[in-house]
Design a protein around this motif. Structure first.
Motif, short mmCIF file in Angstrom:
data_model
loop_
_atom_site.label_atom_id
_atom_site.label_comp_id
_atom_site.label_asym_id
_atom_site.label_seq_id
_atom_site.Cartn_x
_atom_site.Cartn_y
_atom_site.Cartn_z
N MET A 20 0.88 -1.24 -0.09
CA MET A 20 0.14 -0.04 0.00
C MET A 20 0.85 1.23 -0.08
SD MET A 20 -2.79 1.90 0.26
CE MET A 20 -3.44 3.39 1.11
N GLY A 24 -2.11 5.91 -2.24
CA GLY A 24 -3.52 5.44 -2.13
C GLY A 24 -3.58 4.08 -2.99
N ASP A 40 -12.50 0.60 -0.57
CA ASP A 40 -12.69 0.93 0.74
C ASP A 40 -12.36 0.00 1.77
OD1 ASP A 40 -13.49 3.49 -0.26
OD2 ASP A 40 -15.67 2.99 0.05
N ARG A 84 -8.35 -0.09 2.10
CA ARG A 84 -7.95 0.98 2.47
C ARG A 84 -8.00 1.23 4.07
NH1 ARG A 84 -10.36 3.64 -2.36
NH2 ARG A 84 -8.52 4.13 -3.82
N GLN A 144 -5.21 1.51 7.03
CA GLN A 144 -5.58 2.37 8.26
C GLN A 144 -5.42 1.93 9.36
OE1 GLN A 144 -5.69 5.70 8.17
NE2 GLN A 144 -5.20 5.74 6.04
#
Length: 273
Positions: free
Chosen positions: A35, A55, A117, A120, A124
């Motif tokens: 990532m 991203g 999403d 991602r 996170q």
């Protein structure tokens, strides 16, 4: 943090670089999920070149040779998170999730993952481990994070199942074509054997038949001949090419070059010398 740090030993890595850095990556042994947090990640193999920026995510196939360039952008530091998908962990996940494995994968060796999403959010969730990298994280947590990443990948791209769970050994491939494309990578002969689908003894035997010499002698001669071509015909400086031709240091390259051609590479050569 200049060099990559292990967030979860052997499983999750966090890389931070404040300036351009080019790493000679000899052998990518394990499949890997990357990532890009900031900066540009570029990778060059014998067959393709690709890059990604903030991203974006990339799935890299195991058993590859390649070179990675890490470039900061827009005044920001280079940052990336790397998830190492080791075969033993993938085998365990296949057992736990009752995933049928064994089909030979024949698709592209590197896949850019479309925006997602869930993935991602997963990365996170890894950031707290980055912020507290000095704390010891249990191996069980590492397995849980890999398991989560794999299940999210399968949810986003069901077709990567064979990519992840193909545990077969590489088929015996065209030795001449492979060596001519990859001679510049500085890896042991044993790794060349593995990547061409051969035992070490089988590799040496097939190599002798193909090139009428030993692998080590051929590699040295091929690299030095290419170096001579780049210096004579392309006006390349020795300091700019020695790493890309598989030499560990400039002094090692210069010594080998002088021994082979009778002059130091910095002296230049005339045609026929």
């Amino acid at each position: 943090m200049i060099n990559p740090a292990e967030i979860i030993p052997g499983v999750v890595f966090y890389s931070y670089h404040s300036s351009v850095r080019k790493d000679k990556v000899a052998f990518l042994e394990h499949s890997t999920l990357v990532m890009q947090v900031s900066g540009r990640f570029s990778m060059e193999t014998a067959n393709e070149t690709f890059s990604m920026e903030q991203g974006q995510m990339l799935l890299i196939r195991r058993n590859q040779l390649g070179e990675i360039t890490k470039t900061p952008l827009n005044g920001e530091d280079y940052q990336t998170i790397v998830i190492c998908l080791k075969e033993d962990l993938l085998r365990q996940i296949a057992l736990e999730e009752k995933i049928e494995a064994g089909k030979k994968y024949s698709g592209p060796p590197n896949i850019l993952i479309p925006g997602n999403d869930f993935l991602r959010a997963f990365f996170q969730s890894v950031l707290p481990y980055v912020r507290h990298s000095d704390e010891t994280i249990a191996n069980t947590v590492g397995l849980l994070k890999v398991r989560e990443a794999v299940l999210l990948l399968l949810h986003a791209l069901p077709e990567v199942k064979d990519f992840l769970f193909d545990f077969s050994e590489p088929y015996k491939i065209d030795l001449e074509k492979f060596m001519l494309s990859n001679f510049h990578f500085n890896i042991p002969v044993e790794k060349f054997a593995q990547l061409t689908g051969r035992s070490l003894a089988g590799f040496k035997r097939d190599f002798q038949k193909m090139f009428d010499t030993s692998p080590r002698h051929w590699l040295q001669e091929k690299r030095l001949t290419e170096a001579r071509h780049l210096i004579e015909d392309k006006n390349k400086k020795p300091s700019a090419i020695y790493l890309d031709l598989g030499f560990e240091s400039l002094s090692h390259f210069s010594h080998s070059f002088k021994k082979r051609f009778g002059k130091a590479p910095s002296e230049g050569l005339t045609v026929g010398s």
